[in-house]
Design a protein around this motif. Structure first.
Motif, mmCIF file in Angstrom:
data_model
loop_
_atom_site.group_PDB
_atom_site.id
_atom_site.type_symbol
_atom_site.label_atom_id
_atom_site.label_comp_id
_atom_site.label_asym_id
_atom_site.label_seq_id
_atom_site.Cartn_x
_atom_site.Cartn_y
_atom_site.Cartn_z
ATOM 1 N N VAL A 181 6.978 -7.145 -11.567
ATOM 2 C CA VAL A 181 6.080 -7.690 -10.549
ATOM 3 C C VAL A 181 5.146 -6.563 -10.117
ATOM 4 O O VAL A 181 5.614 -5.525 -9.650
ATOM 5 C CB VAL A 181 6.860 -8.207 -9.319
ATOM 6 N N PRO A 182 3.841 -6.744 -10.280
ATOM 7 C CA PRO A 182 2.927 -5.692 -9.841
ATOM 8 C C PRO A 182 2.874 -5.621 -8.315
ATOM 9 O O PRO A 182 3.257 -6.566 -7.627
ATOM 10 C CB PRO A 182 1.575 -6.126 -10.425
ATOM 11 N N GLY A 183 2.397 -4.504 -7.808
ATOM 12 C CA GLY A 183 2.267 -4.349 -6.370
ATOM 13 C C GLY A 183 2.297 -2.895 -5.972
ATOM 14 O O GLY A 183 2.287 -2.008 -6.823
ATOM 15 N N GLU A 184 2.339 -2.675 -4.659
ATOM 16 C CA GLU A 184 2.332 -1.319 -4.135
ATOM 17 C C GLU A 184 3.498 -1.109 -3.183
ATOM 18 O O GLU A 184 3.950 -2.042 -2.528
ATOM 19 C CB GLU A 184 1.022 -1.046 -3.402
ATOM 20 N N CYS A 185 3.940 0.128 -3.124
ATOM 21 C CA CYS A 185 4.960 0.550 -2.169
ATOM 22 C C CYS A 185 4.236 1.258 -1.028
ATOM 23 O O CYS A 185 3.351 2.068 -1.278
ATOM 24 C CB CYS A 185 5.958 1.494 -2.837
ATOM 25 N N LEU B 124 4.973 -13.906 -8.824
ATOM 26 C CA LEU B 124 6.106 -14.091 -7.928
ATOM 27 C C LEU B 124 6.980 -15.269 -8.376
ATOM 28 O O LEU B 124 8.208 -15.145 -8.464
ATOM 29 C CB LEU B 124 5.615 -14.298 -6.495
ATOM 30 N N ALA B 125 6.350 -16.384 -8.685
ATOM 31 C CA ALA B 125 7.102 -17.563 -9.139
ATOM 32 C C ALA B 125 7.831 -17.273 -10.444
ATOM 33 O O ALA B 125 8.982 -17.684 -10.633
ATOM 34 C CB ALA B 125 6.156 -18.755 -9.305
ATOM 35 N N THR C 63 6.386 -9.216 -0.646
ATOM 36 C CA THR C 63 6.743 -9.619 -2.009
ATOM 37 C C THR C 63 8.257 -9.603 -2.192
ATOM 38 O O THR C 63 8.842 -10.544 -2.728
ATOM 39 C CB THR C 63 6.071 -8.694 -3.044
ATOM 40 N N THR C 64 8.893 -8.529 -1.754
ATOM 41 C CA THR C 64 10.345 -8.411 -1.911
ATOM 42 C C THR C 64 11.060 -9.501 -1.134
ATOM 43 O O THR C 64 12.006 -10.117 -1.641
ATOM 44 C CB THR C 64 10.835 -7.021 -1.433
#
Length: 192
Positions: A160-164, A4-5, A117-118
């Protein structure tokens, strides 16, 4: 430095980042960097006459980029559906919103995503970020990292990894006229 940073640092410097949202993976840059906006259009092969959605973190942030927010839009759309998968089209301030973002028109589509995250990216950068789907124009919208076009991934500065969560596009409603119009029916069921 965590993901994120790193993404915030890249976006602040005018980079292009792919990131998860509540609806789909997005690709974006800061709204106030016209070179970054131009680069985003070029690498996505997006027509310059097609506006891009803009992600904001608050109603206060919206106020800086639109001519006005009608009270009925606040009461009937923003309060019940934000944060969430509803993109609201309003009259933009052309002095604050680059022509490419508006697709050459006078409007802007905005939404507050329901994704931590967004929201952290937007707040970290301090200005709205463009939030079009992370694909080449006309290709399938990616809802997972695995479904993303590897060629597009090579062209951006960071992912940026992650899930929707919803895995469905946002509903888009044009509120620039007295009679609102659904431009795209998506995750939010809404009748005008």
């Amino acid at each position: 430095m965590d993901d994120l940073a790193k993404a915030i640092k890249i976006l602040k410097k005018g980079g292009i980042v792919i990131f998860p949202t509540d609806t789909a993976f997005g690709i974006g840059c800061r709204i106030d960097d016209e070179d970054a906006v131009r680069r985003l259009f070029t690498l996505r092969k997006r027509p310059e006459t097609k506006a891009v959605p803009v992600l904001v973190s608050s109603l206060h942030m919206v106020e800086k980029y639109v001519k006005e927010i009608p009270q009925d839009v606040i009461e009937r759309l923003i309060k019940p559906y934000w944060p969430g998968a509803l993109t609201i089209v309003l009259q933009s301030r052309s002095d604050k919103v680059p022509n490419l973002v508006r697709g050459g028109g006078e409007t802007i589509g905005l939404r507050v995503p329901d994704h931590l995250t967004t929201l952290a990216l937007i707040n970290g950068v301090g200005v709205p970020i463009l939030g079009t789907s992370a694909n080449f124009a006309g290709e399938a919208t990616p809802y997972t990292l695995e479904s993303m076009d590897k060629e597009l991934v090579k062209l951006v500065d960071f992912v940026v990894p992650g899930e929707c969560h919803t895995k469905e596009a946002s509903t888009v409603i044009d509120c620039t006229q007295n009679q609102w119009k659904i431009l795209r029916q998506g995750a939010v069921e809404f009748n005008v």
